[in-house]
Design an enzyme around this catalytic site. Sequence first.
Site, PDB file in Angstrom:
ATOM      1  CD  GLU A 184      -2.798   1.369   2.370  1.00  0.00           C
ATOM      2  OE1 GLU A 184      -2.670   0.595   3.325  1.00  0.00           O
ATOM      3  OE2 GLU A 184      -3.629   2.276   2.322  1.00  0.00           O
ATOM      4  N   GLY A 226       3.009   2.241  10.895  1.00  0.00           N
ATOM      5  CA  GLY A 226       2.731   1.456  12.093  1.00  0.00           C
ATOM      6  C   GLY A 226       2.508  -0.006  11.784  1.00  0.00           C
ATOM      7  CB  ALA A 227       0.497  -2.275  11.609  1.00  0.00           C
ATOM      8  CG  MET A 228       0.053  -3.259   4.908  1.00  0.00           C
ATOM      9  SD  MET A 228      -0.877  -1.766   4.464  1.00  0.00           S
ATOM     10  CE  MET A 228      -2.117  -2.484   3.400  1.00  0.00           C
ATOM     11  CD  GLU A 229      -4.923  -1.896   5.573  1.00  0.00           C
ATOM     12  OE1 GLU A 229      -3.989  -1.486   6.285  1.00  0.00           O
ATOM     13  OE2 GLU A 229      -5.529  -1.162   4.759  1.00  0.00           O
ATOM     14  CG  ASN A 230      -0.242  -6.810   3.974  1.00  0.00           C
ATOM     15  OD1 ASN A 230      -0.314  -5.897   3.173  1.00  0.00           O
ATOM     16  ND2 ASN A 230       0.721  -6.894   4.873  1.00  0.00           N
ATOM     17  CG  HIS A 238      -6.152   0.770  12.512  1.00  0.00           C
ATOM     18  ND1 HIS A 238      -6.834   1.962  12.474  1.00  0.00           N
ATOM     19  CD2 HIS A 238      -5.609   0.619  11.277  1.00  0.00           C
ATOM     20  CE1 HIS A 238      -6.700   2.510  11.283  1.00  0.00           C
ATOM     21  NE2 HIS A 238      -5.962   1.715  10.526  1.00  0.00           N
ATOM     22  CD  GLU A 239      -3.089  -2.057  10.625  1.00  0.00           C
ATOM     23  OE1 GLU A 239      -3.601  -2.178   9.498  1.00  0.00           O
ATOM     24  OE2 GLU A 239      -2.657  -0.956  11.055  1.00  0.00           O
ATOM     25  CG  HIS A 286      -7.809  -1.601   7.793  1.00  0.00           C
ATOM     26  ND1 HIS A 286      -8.583  -0.611   7.236  1.00  0.00           N
ATOM     27  CD2 HIS A 286      -6.672  -0.984   8.228  1.00  0.00           C
ATOM     28  CE1 HIS A 286      -7.944   0.562   7.348  1.00  0.00           C
ATOM     29  NE2 HIS A 286      -6.793   0.365   7.947  1.00  0.00           N
TER      30      HIS A 286
HETATM   31  N1  PHE Z   1      -2.989   1.019   5.837  1.00  0.00           N
HETATM   32  C1  PHE Z   1      -2.128   1.094   6.981  1.00  0.00           C
HETATM   33  C2  PHE Z   1      -3.001   1.354   8.171  1.00  0.00           C
HETATM   34  O1  PHE Z   1      -3.646   2.311   8.319  1.00  0.00           O
HETATM   35  C3  PHE Z   1      -1.125   2.172   6.951  1.00  0.00           C
HETATM   36  C4  PHE Z   1      -0.052   2.045   5.937  1.00  0.00           C
HETATM   37  C5  PHE Z   1      -0.073   2.818   4.809  1.00  0.00           C
HETATM   38  C6  PHE Z   1       0.995   1.193   6.148  1.00  0.00           C
HETATM   39  C7  PHE Z   1       0.921   2.743   3.861  1.00  0.00           C
HETATM   40  C8  PHE Z   1       2.001   1.118   5.232  1.00  0.00           C
HETATM   41  C9  PHE Z   1       1.980   1.903   4.094  1.00  0.00           C
HETATM   42  O2  PHE Z   1      -3.131   0.596   9.028  1.00  0.00           O
HETATM   43 ZN    ZN Z   2      -5.552   1.884   8.586  1.00  0.00          ZN
END
Ligand code: PHE
Ligand code: ZN
Length: 867
Positions: A122, A262-266, A298-299, A302
């Site tokens: 992302e 912070g983190a990513m919701e893959n 949060h993740e 998502h």
């Molecule tokens: N989508 C992630 C979040 O809000 C944030 C994010 C954006 C992480 C771009 C990495 C790169 O939890």
């Molecule tokens: Zn987010």
Amino acid sequence: MQEHKTIYFKEYTPSPYTIETCSLEFIIEESSTRVENIMEIKRCDPHAKELRLDGEMLDLELLWVDDILYSEDMYTKEEGAIRIPLDSDTARIRIINRIYPDENTALEGLYRSGGIWCTQNEPEGFRRITYFIDRPDVMTRFTTKIIASKERCPVLLSNGNLRGTATLENGKHMTLWEDPIPKPCYLFALVAGDLGSITDTFTTMSGKQVDLAIYCDRGNENKCHHAMRSLKKSMEWDEYTYGREYDLEVYNIVAVDSFNMGAMENKGLNIFNSHYVLADEETATDSDFLGIESVIAHEYFHNWTGNRITCRNWFELTLKEGLTVFRDQCFSADMNSPLTQRLDDVRSLRERQYVEDAGPTAHPIKPDHYMEINNFYTATVYEKGAEVIRMMHTVLGTERFRRAMDLYFDTFDGDAVGTEDFLWAMQSESPVDLTPFKRWYSQERTPTLRISSEYSSDSAELVLRIVQSIPRNTKNQEQLPYALPFNIALLSENGEAFDLITSDIILLNTKTLWITEEVTEVKFSAISSVPKLSLNRHFSAPVIIECDEIDYPFLMAHDRDGFVRFEAANRFAIETLEAMMEGSEVNERYIESYGALLRDSTMDPMFKSQVLELPSITTMMQRQETIDVSAIVKAQERLKQVLAKCYYDELQESICALYAPSNTDIDGLSIGKRALKNRLLGILVSLGNESISHLAQAHYHEALSMSERLAALDLLENYAPELAVSALNDFYIRYSDQTLVMNKYFSVLASSRRGGTLERVISLQEDPAYDVKVPNLVRSLIGSFARNPVAFYNESGDGFRFVADQVILIDALNPQIASGLAGAFKNYGRLSTFQKAQMGGELERIKNHPNLSNNVYEIVSKILEAH
Ligand code: PHE
Ligand code: ZN
């Protein structure tokens, strides 16, 4: 000069082709990774004749279209893409390309963090893995085969469910993952490496069992339990609150040290900055624990708000982010204290988002153009976005909001949509027309509500007058009034609220006015005595209130709304400080009211620590026409000293009573007591007297929790330099092998208000624990320095020069981190002529640097253009 292109929302058109399925094979080798990508393409626009696939930093080796090997003259290769002539309704494209994860310092696409291969896609990282239509409205079913050395990479993960494993020759092995749910490529993820893990299971409300795992560097497994508990609580909460359950057989989380955000919701495979996973009592502060709980949630949230229903394009980012922040804030409020949570959220909104909204990089929560989308993961899109959702929640009320959310989920599940689709769902349950409310999505700036009242004892009526004003936007255009729910109470002398009776205005419920006009006059009847105004209760709208009629001491003592109590104390402190900066003596009434709070034994300790907090330098700076940091610091220190002298004994007694160095529990009461103790110690220590300095030193050494040890270290650094030396040494020796704790060390030193901070920061760059390629370390050393007003705005101009040097240096490695740092210059327009000339020179120097990224260029040029 490079070209920096702007992308406009109004130019959006749906993709002419889509990708139905994508099967990927990764062969991970030491120096490079080979990617094979087979896509089933479908044409959506019958007139389309050419397929464009995004791709950056890829070595393209071979390409087939429907099993015909294409030579280079059969397609066009250009900057950032390939174009393939394609005049059929379906096609099968096969691509082989090579990528170089070790050289990837931008941390987008596939890269290595420590020894671990991981991905970040992302918003537009997937194009650095293979050729693809890299946009969120193209949703694809992915299968992923990963092949790597069994010894180097015993763990091989991707999205979805595990469908097979095999041992191969030459010490290699393979796993096959299949994600049954179509998703945009920004949610694709892969992890390979030698990782430790903890596992658990969760049974969903319909009885399906989900295997949960959290992966981390070996040796850190015992720091993952808080994250695991938080995950299970999140899964339960989303079922209970929204009726939404998890949809795959596994949920994996991986913690890595090098991560831009912070983190990513893959999908099914979240990748986290290790800061938001790893914690134990000795190395993590209380706020670290709370941060983990909220980011894990949060993740997880998502999965419904972001993954199953995603964004049509990146202008719609707040659709998933504002909504998901709102959901995680509600979750944290339910898990902990709703009031504490609200005050923390409001503080962060005002310290970060209000500043952004008032400055040169202001943008609507739904921007209408951008140069670099990575610059729009902002406090505005996230936190103001969450306030906008919260206002709708207030307007609809809990039950109708839930019904509207159900409609949203049921209608758009599986789609890529926009904020207007969300608003449509909200409107279906709203008691009022939301048309004027939509301006929150398209306008910038924080509105101010000027409020006055007139009371008539004869008629027992109160007329309240509310006038909205909104500053001009960044294009210097006038803006229209906002619609907002405004919670108020009119209080009698004993703090009881009068019933709100009026026919002038829509009352959404017994306490909420629906304001839609620039000027609102509302007459309340049956008010039997002069009421006290209690405004914007629980912070129902993200506005600034100006009102000369507020009785601060009264509200501090009697208001039943915790936010208003807090706000009264905060505003009273701000005004006291401002008067001192104009040369007045300390306001006696303020000192008395502060003492009354201090002595109030009925208050929850955490709430007490929040109301006793003095306004930050950032808060005070926002209100200055010309920034003058030293005037603020002088007044702050003086005020603390007066309070410390006046309440010397009480403060010491309270600190003593609250002190429990061996308690490391993280329940609300224990956390609150530590916070309050640290707050009070922070007041006392301002006296610079020896016995208090030694008390802080004792707290440093005796504490078993990081919250106390770190707070004491920070106080010693700022107020007792002789004692700080040995404490800092001790801290370094204890934790130098733990990078998450070293972040804290660097940030204490870089945030120091003592002289010589810049010199120390410069030499700390050579410390073996520092690494410019690790974003957390950059944020804690360089970022903390840039956020340290005393050092950054130092009149020598050296602070500006140093940060500019760093922006340029880091931009060559990691443009996202560099542009974050460049935000430090956003007060450019409010400096004295002298400082403005200094900063302007540095900004020009950055802007003219050859090969500057889009990221930094966009920020720096906005700052320069605004003035
Ligand atoms: N989508 C992630 C979040 O809000 C944030 C994010 C954006 C992480 C771009 C990495 C790169 O939890
Ligand atoms: Zn987010």
